[in-house]
Scaffold this active site. Structure first.
Site, short mmCIF file in Angstrom:
data_model
loop_
_atom_site.label_atom_id
_atom_site.label_comp_id
_atom_site.label_asym_id
_atom_site.label_seq_id
_atom_site.Cartn_x
_atom_site.Cartn_y
_atom_site.Cartn_z
N ARG A 78 45.50 63.91 -34.21
CA ARG A 78 46.28 64.40 -33.08
C ARG A 78 45.41 64.80 -31.89
NH1 ARG A 78 51.66 65.93 -34.75
NH2 ARG A 78 51.83 67.07 -32.80
N CYS A 102 47.95 67.99 -29.50
CA CYS A 102 46.94 68.75 -30.24
C CYS A 102 47.47 69.08 -31.63
CB CYS A 102 46.60 70.04 -29.50
SG CYS A 102 46.07 69.79 -27.79
N HIS A 140 51.65 31.57 -13.38
CA HIS A 140 52.05 32.35 -12.22
C HIS A 140 51.05 33.46 -11.90
CE1 HIS A 140 55.89 30.29 -11.89
NE2 HIS A 140 56.04 30.43 -13.19
N LYS A 155 46.60 46.62 -29.32
CA LYS A 155 45.73 47.01 -30.42
C LYS A 155 44.27 46.78 -30.06
CE LYS A 155 47.87 49.07 -32.41
NZ LYS A 155 49.16 49.09 -31.83
N GLU A 210 51.73 43.51 -28.25
CA GLU A 210 51.23 44.45 -29.26
C GLU A 210 49.82 44.10 -29.69
OE1 GLU A 210 51.09 47.59 -32.12
OE2 GLU A 210 52.13 47.26 -30.22
N GLU A 256 43.12 49.37 -27.43
CA GLU A 256 43.13 50.73 -27.96
C GLU A 256 41.85 51.07 -28.72
OE1 GLU A 256 47.49 52.42 -29.14
OE2 GLU A 256 46.81 50.68 -30.27
N LYS A 285 47.39 60.62 -31.80
CA LYS A 285 48.42 59.91 -32.54
C LYS A 285 49.83 60.20 -32.04
CE LYS A 285 49.94 57.34 -35.87
NZ LYS A 285 49.72 55.89 -35.80
N ASN A 295 49.96 73.77 -28.42
CA ASN A 295 50.17 72.35 -28.17
C ASN A 295 51.30 72.23 -27.16
OD1 ASN A 295 50.26 69.55 -28.33
ND2 ASN A 295 51.59 69.56 -30.12
N GLY A 296 51.09 71.46 -26.10
CA GLY A 296 52.10 71.32 -25.07
C GLY A 296 51.50 71.56 -23.70
N TRP A 356 43.47 67.71 -27.93
CA TRP A 356 43.50 66.55 -27.04
C TRP A 356 43.68 67.11 -25.64
CZ3 TRP A 356 46.84 64.24 -23.50
CH2 TRP A 356 46.52 62.92 -23.13
#
Length: 612
Positions: A27, A2, A508, A489, A485, A492, A607, A99-100, A73
């Site tokens: 955030r 947050c 496989h 992306k 990656e 996301e 983020k 935050n936490g 968040w």
């Protein structure tokens, strides 16, 4: 994850609070709220974005020069008006943003309920603010500072908090354990934030609070103490950032802006570290420990998400050139699996923010077990930068788009510099090849510029595949992590399911997914894997998959074999990952835009992951 902002000074608090929330919205953006201490305590909050809060408070009383604000968040409790911060204590003495995660909130809640406290929300934060209220009582025998200290002594977990007490209207108290807080120092005013982004334009002087610090801020004074009520060590740092770095300019999204900034950020990251004649590398942040690194028995790279993918590329580079065994670990798993570590090991923690919770805990564990701890991060003064034995900063600048782009290539740049310098120092790399690779790296910004010039071609290809339901990404060697990656992306920001695989693993299992509806992105420039990956492409083609290939410019063989190509300039395999990721970033961006997705603030993401 947050975002927290706070203000205490001579001016009205609201302008900074709302501007600060906008700058921290990357955030978290489930809900937002603020509390301002005026003649009375004004608390306003709502579900949604900061813009929703801004509309919500139109015509509301926002007078007051001390305030706190929050963009969320969600962890405990779904996003709604009630669970939004700030939370107020039952008797109304305190408002708090957090935050936490308070890990023992359930036990504390039971105890508080037995003592007559009622709860309105599903959050752990409301438990904390009522715990402070419990110790404060009526305030006749205890200050708000004492009550906060006592409450935090009972808490298990991580927090960054900012608290206002109605009985001490001109005072703001903040504290941190495991969740970052920055205090900006102005002229007769102080600014609090989860990172330095909100203070840009207000002041360049900041203090990064250490774990277990508590700061008492009023309009004219700042006192920082430890949780044991002793003076805390701190230093004032300078933030050399400009407003332009945190604005989109002419770009439609921060992500697109940050993709286009990569020629500059890569050059900034190797500037001053590569000699003018391009034949040597200097990593000043590692100077004192470099002899120990050259004798390392093993190097362990730890990270999460995109940083983990960068670490995988680093593994290939370090083992190929420096000939030291390398392991790559998810920080979130490393911290729990009781790894075997010794004083001969070097552990490198990689994090854009320098505050990633899992990575921080993992490096602390490794440090306790005697390993040498290095950091690669983007934020000066961050926890990883302060807690490691040595390290190297990337110079990506502020990255606001939630999906990391320029931070990834800056990390790759540092890992390439590190691998080459280490290889040369160990006598594994001759001067001729060392110089050649340094010059190849120095040419990367110009080559990326040529890729970016063709971004509209990539947009047109994305439009062809925007209705796909799934995608498969394939690569080999150091380009396998690039495939991972690229897939990350895409999922996301476009919410399209995508998986990255080592190309040799396709038969496989993943080949079962291939049909004429599946786009298969193959990272296939000309290198020593080329013939093998051409065979993999033929296997996909035989099953009617739609192939998009990342190819070396002028590769007519693959151009005639596949449906679409992203061309990249020819380069040495050591630096090709820096080029190959660029079209994949652009492809994911244009796929998301064409699907109507919120590119900069994708659902469920934030983020800086500062909670476990």
């Amino acid at each position: 994850m947050c975002g927290i902002v706070g203000y205490a000074g001579e001016n009205g608090a609201y302008p900074f609070l709302i501007q600060g929330l906008k700058r921290l919205e990357y955030r978290g953006y489930d809900s937002a709220g603020l509390a301002i201490s005026g003649q009375t305590l004004h608390v306003h909050k709502c579900k949604g974005r900061v813009s929703d809060l801004e509309n919500h408070v139109i015509a509301k009383d926002l007078g007051g020069s001390v305030g706190i604000a929050h963009t969320r968040w969600a962890t405990h409790g779904e996003p709604n008006d009630i669970n939004a911060h700030p939370h107020c204590s039952m008797n109304g003495h305190f408002a708090l943003v957090h935050n936490g995660i308070i890990e023992n909130y359930a036990e504390l809640k039971i105890d508080l309920t037995r003592n007559g406290f009622d709860f309105q929300s599903d959050t752990d934060t409301e438990v904390l603010v009522n715990l402070i209220e419990f110790f404060y009582g009526d305030g006749s025998e205890m200050s708000s500072e004492m009550a906060i200290r006592m409450a935090l002594s009972k808490v298990v977990g991580a927090y960054g908090i900012a608290v206002i007490c109605t009985e001490e209207k001109d005072q703001l108290i903040v504290a941190r354990r495991g969740s970052p807080l920055v205090i900006g120092i102005g002229q007769g005013e102080y600014f609090v934030a989860s990172d330095a982004t909100p203070v840009i334009g207000y002041t360049n002087n900041v203090i990064y609070l250490n774990d277990n610090d508590l700061a008492i801020i009023s309009k004219g004074s700042l006192t920082i103490k430890t949780m044991e009520d002793k003076p805390a060590f701190f230093q004032i740092s300078r933030v050399d950032r400009t407003i332009g770095e945190i604005e989109k300019g002419d770009f439609a999204h921060f992500m697109l802006k940050e993709i286009f900034e990569q020629p500059k950020t890569i050059e900034d990251t190797f500037r001053g570290r590569v000699s003018a004649d391009r034949n040597s590398i200097t990593l000043g942040g590692l100077l004192d420990v470099f002899p120990k690194i050259t004798e390392a028995k093993r190097i362990i790279l730890i990270g999460c998400g995109t940083s983990w993918h960068a670490a995988l590329v680093g593994e290939y580079l370090i083992e190929t050139y420096a000939r030291i065994p390398v392991e790559v670990e998810y920080a979130s798993e490393f911290r729990y699996r009781n790894p075997i570590l010794s004083s001969g090991d070097v552990v490198i923690a990689i994090s854009q923010s320098g505050e990633t919770s899992d990575t921080l805990v993992a490096l602390r564990m490794a440090k306790e077990r005697g390993a040498t701890i290095l950091g690669i991060c983007n934020v000066v003064g961050s926890s990883i930068a302060r807690e490691t034995d040595a390290g190297v900063y990337t110079h990506a600048g502020i990255e606001i788009g939630v999906a990391s782009t320029k931070a990834f290539t800056a990390q790759l740049t540092v890992l390439t510099l590190f691998a080459l310098k280490l290889a040369f120092a160990r006598g594994e790399l001759a001067q001729g090849l060392y110089t050649e690779l340094i010059r190849e790296l120095a040419d990367i910004p110009a080559k990326i510029t040529t890729i970016l010039a063709g971004h509209l071609k990539i947009r047109d290809i994305a439009l062809k595949y925007k209705d796909a339901a799934n995608a498969l990404y394939l690569g080999r060697g150091a380009l396998f992590p690039v495939a991972l990656e690229g897939a990350l992306k895409l999922k996301e920001i476009s919410y399209l399911h995508a998986e990255g695989y080592a190309a040799g693993e396709m038969k496989h299992g993943p080949i079962a997914l291939v049909d004429d509806n599946l786009p298969v992105v193959v990272v296939s420039p000309r290198d020593h894997y080329y013939e093998k990956i051409v065979s993999n492409i033929q296997e996909v083609k035989a099953r009617k998959g739609n192939i998009i290939a990342v190819v070396t410019e002028g590769d007519l063989t693959l151009k005639e074999m596949v449906q679409d190509v992203f061309e990249i300039p020819d380069s040495h395999p050591a630096v090709t990952p820096l080029l190959a990721i660029i079209p994949l970033q652009l492809f994911s961006y244009y796929m998301a835009v064409s699907r109507g997705c919120d590119v900069d603030q994708p659902r469920n993401l934030a983020k800086s992951v500062t909670v476990e």
